[in-house]
Design a protein around this motif. Structure first.
Motif, mmCIF file in Angstrom:
data_model
loop_
_atom_site.group_PDB
_atom_site.id
_atom_site.type_symbol
_atom_site.label_atom_id
_atom_site.label_comp_id
_atom_site.label_asym_id
_atom_site.label_seq_id
_atom_site.Cartn_x
_atom_site.Cartn_y
_atom_site.Cartn_z
ATOM 1 N N TYR A 103 18.627 -23.682 -5.576
ATOM 2 C CA TYR A 103 18.081 -24.312 -4.421
ATOM 3 C C TYR A 103 19.207 -24.959 -3.493
ATOM 4 N N PHE A 104 19.159 -25.166 -2.378
ATOM 5 C CA PHE A 104 20.472 -25.542 -1.590
ATOM 6 C C PHE A 104 20.022 -26.618 -0.504
ATOM 7 N N GLY A 105 20.880 -27.585 -0.369
ATOM 8 C CA GLY A 105 20.554 -28.368 0.941
ATOM 9 C C GLY A 105 21.922 -29.038 1.308
ATOM 10 N N VAL A 106 21.916 -30.160 1.861
ATOM 11 C CA VAL A 106 23.116 -31.124 2.395
ATOM 12 C C VAL A 106 22.933 -32.532 2.102
ATOM 13 N N SER A 107 23.953 -33.248 2.480
ATOM 14 C CA SER A 107 23.930 -34.489 2.391
ATOM 15 C C SER A 107 24.878 -35.242 3.657
ATOM 16 N N ASN A 108 24.038 -36.245 4.215
ATOM 17 C CA ASN A 108 24.745 -37.034 5.273
ATOM 18 C C ASN A 108 25.111 -35.926 6.646
ATOM 19 N N VAL A 109 24.057 -35.016 6.926
ATOM 20 C CA VAL A 109 24.456 -33.911 7.832
ATOM 21 C C VAL A 109 23.428 -33.848 9.118
ATOM 22 N N PRO A 110 24.011 -34.212 10.161
ATOM 23 C CA PRO A 110 23.226 -34.430 11.487
ATOM 24 C C PRO A 110 22.278 -32.942 11.908
ATOM 25 N N PRO A 111 21.614 -32.896 12.911
ATOM 26 C CA PRO A 111 20.951 -31.946 13.081
ATOM 27 C C PRO A 111 21.373 -30.703 13.791
ATOM 28 N N MET A 112 22.427 -30.789 14.726
ATOM 29 C CA MET A 112 22.933 -29.581 15.019
ATOM 30 C C MET A 112 24.008 -29.148 14.237
ATOM 31 N N GLN A 113 24.534 -29.676 13.175
ATOM 32 C CA GLN A 113 25.182 -28.831 12.219
ATOM 33 C C GLN A 113 24.438 -28.370 11.480
ATOM 34 N N LEU A 114 22.952 -28.627 10.976
ATOM 35 C CA LEU A 114 22.004 -28.064 10.316
ATOM 36 C C LEU A 114 21.597 -26.808 10.940
ATOM 37 N N GLU A 115 21.518 -26.861 12.114
ATOM 38 C CA GLU A 115 21.145 -25.595 13.085
ATOM 39 C C GLU A 115 22.007 -24.538 13.047
ATOM 40 N N LEU A 116 23.588 -25.126 12.863
ATOM 41 C CA LEU A 116 24.744 -23.966 12.873
ATOM 42 C C LEU A 116 24.732 -23.440 11.475
ATOM 43 N N LEU A 117 24.350 -24.280 10.487
ATOM 44 C CA LEU A 117 24.173 -23.734 9.236
ATOM 45 C C LEU A 117 23.271 -22.691 9.233
ATOM 46 N N LYS A 118 21.949 -22.978 9.648
ATOM 47 C CA LYS A 118 20.803 -22.052 9.474
ATOM 48 C C LYS A 118 21.032 -20.636 10.281
ATOM 49 N N LYS A 119 21.965 -20.897 10.953
ATOM 50 C CA LYS A 119 22.291 -19.647 12.013
ATOM 51 C C LYS A 119 22.506 -18.664 11.026
ATOM 52 N N TYR A 120 23.294 -18.994 10.027
ATOM 53 C CA TYR A 120 24.152 -17.848 8.994
ATOM 54 C C TYR A 120 23.593 -18.220 7.668
ATOM 55 N N VAL A 121 23.357 -19.152 7.103
ATOM 56 C CA VAL A 121 22.805 -19.150 5.630
ATOM 57 C C VAL A 121 21.271 -18.816 5.517
ATOM 58 N N GLN A 146 19.246 -18.752 2.876
ATOM 59 C CA GLN A 146 18.674 -19.570 1.770
ATOM 60 C C GLN A 146 17.957 -21.047 2.630
ATOM 61 N N PRO A 147 16.916 -21.142 2.350
ATOM 62 C CA PRO A 147 16.432 -22.625 3.184
ATOM 63 C C PRO A 147 17.269 -23.873 2.752
ATOM 64 N N LEU A 148 17.524 -24.711 3.475
ATOM 65 C CA LEU A 148 18.119 -25.905 3.243
ATOM 66 C C LEU A 148 16.957 -26.851 3.006
ATOM 67 N N ILE A 149 16.779 -27.320 1.708
ATOM 68 C CA ILE A 149 15.547 -28.202 1.258
ATOM 69 C C ILE A 149 15.850 -29.617 1.276
ATOM 70 N N PHE A 150 17.069 -30.089 1.127
ATOM 71 C CA PHE A 150 17.147 -31.366 0.994
ATOM 72 C C PHE A 150 18.247 -31.969 2.055
ATOM 73 N N ASN A 151 18.099 -33.349 2.265
ATOM 74 C CA ASN A 151 19.281 -33.941 2.987
ATOM 75 C C ASN A 151 19.276 -35.311 2.582
ATOM 76 N N GLN A 152 20.425 -35.789 1.916
ATOM 77 C CA GLN A 152 20.717 -37.055 1.413
ATOM 78 C C GLN A 152 21.133 -37.936 2.467
ATOM 79 N N LEU A 153 20.439 -39.192 2.783
ATOM 80 C CA LEU A 153 20.768 -39.991 4.027
ATOM 81 C C LEU A 153 20.563 -41.343 3.324
ATOM 82 N N GLN A 154 21.536 -42.257 4.056
ATOM 83 C CA GLN A 154 21.177 -43.478 3.556
ATOM 84 C C GLN A 154 20.153 -44.324 4.300
#
Length: 308
Positions: A145-163, A165-173
């Motif tokens: 599985y794949f995900g991100v940490s401390n990544v904002p919405p529009m960068q997630l949207e940009l990633l999702k345009k190409y990636v 695999q589902p991005l299922i986690f985001n670590q946030l403070q």
């Protein structure tokens, strides 16, 4: 231990995660003890990163997990890649992602990682390279599985345009004191307070809309890494409220603060980084408590917020 169902991911993930950043301070036998304590408490989810101790946290975890004698298939092991402090840069290139995963597997003596997260944004990342790296890791069986940490919405949207695999986690403070993920919508359009400033670009609601599970880091901390607010003299009202909740449910103030995070309907996980077995067992009792609507607000307001 309370578990959560991660959309397009694991179906019984522990609501509390053991973060391994401080594990290099332990001996192998001490690290094996904290791993076993976690498992005894129902915490089968372990979070690491290539940047933690410049790889030492992963090495110690691998040594300790082998010593613990537990089965690989009974645990969920996650690591993060992309922070290259030795080079003073963040790096999401294909080459670095692939080599970092290989290094993590080698250090932890594993055949695969359950999940890999991109650890804070590379400011000049190329999403096509990330996509190629993820495809390679998935096809090779090295990452599930794949995900991100401390990544904002529009960068997630940009990633999702190409990636693919589902991005299922985001670590946030997130903690009672560092609750900016939640605060801004409450103070929307309010010029009388800095809490109206949008510092997170609506990432909480974005994750809920897109079925991305938030993993809350530093759940007992104030500031970024300034220390714990538990029993801190600067937070008397908050500690009094935590004591009241703790007395009602028979848990500690620390566990009550974790229960506040787990009560949020976003169905988050909380990452706890203690390397003290007694403290870990104590905070895990948070998963046995579901705060009422009123109790959640009582703690929130005791942390210095107010209703406009």
């Amino acid at each position: 231990m309370k578990t959560i169902t991660v959309a397009r991911g694991p179906q019984e993930a522990a609501a509390i995660i053991l973060g391994c950043m401080r594990m290099p301070a332990l001996s192998v036998s001490e690290a094996a003890t904290i791993i076993q304590t976690a498992l005894d408490c129902g915490v089968n989810f372990f979070d690491n990163a290539t940047a933690y101790g410049n790889g030492e946290a992963e090495t110690r975890f691998g040594q300790a997990f082998a010593q613990s004698g537990n089965k690989r298939d009974d645990v969920f092991i996650q690591s993060k890649v992309g922070l290259c402090f030795e080079r003073n840069e963040f790096d999401w290139t294909k080459e670095n992602i692939l080599s970092s995963v290989d290094d993590s597997l080698h250090r932890m003596k594993l055949d695969y990682l359950d999940s890999v997260l991109l650890h804070r944004p590379d400011l000049i990342f190329e999403p096509e390279q990330v996509a190629e790296a993820f495809d390679t890791l998935e096809k090779s069986g090295k990452v599930r599985y794949f995900g991100v940490s401390n990544v904002p919405p529009m960068q997630l949207e940009l990633l999702k345009k190409y990636v693919k695999q589902p991005l299922i986690f985001n670590q946030l403070q997130l903690s009672l004191e560092q609750s900016q993920l939640i605060d801004q919508s409450l103070y929307l359009n309010n010029k009388t307070t800095d809490m109206s400033i949008d510092r997170d670009n609506g990432i909480l609601d974005y994750c809920r809309l897109h079925d991305i599970t938030i993993q809350a880091w530093s759940p007992l901390q104030y500031g970024m890494f300034e220390g714990s607010f538990i029993d801190h003299p600067n937070f008397p009202e908050l500690n009094q409220a935590l004591q009241e909740i703790g007395d009602k449910y028979g848990i500690s103030k620390a566990a009550a603060a974790i229960a506040w995070i787990l009560r949020h309907p976003a169905n988050m996980q909380a990452i706890v980084g203690t390397m003290n077995p007694e403290h870990l067992a104590d905070v895990c009792t948070a998963a046995n408590v579901k705060l009422t609507h009123h109790e959640w607000y009582h703690l929130y307001l005791a942390a210095g917020k107010y209703l406009p």
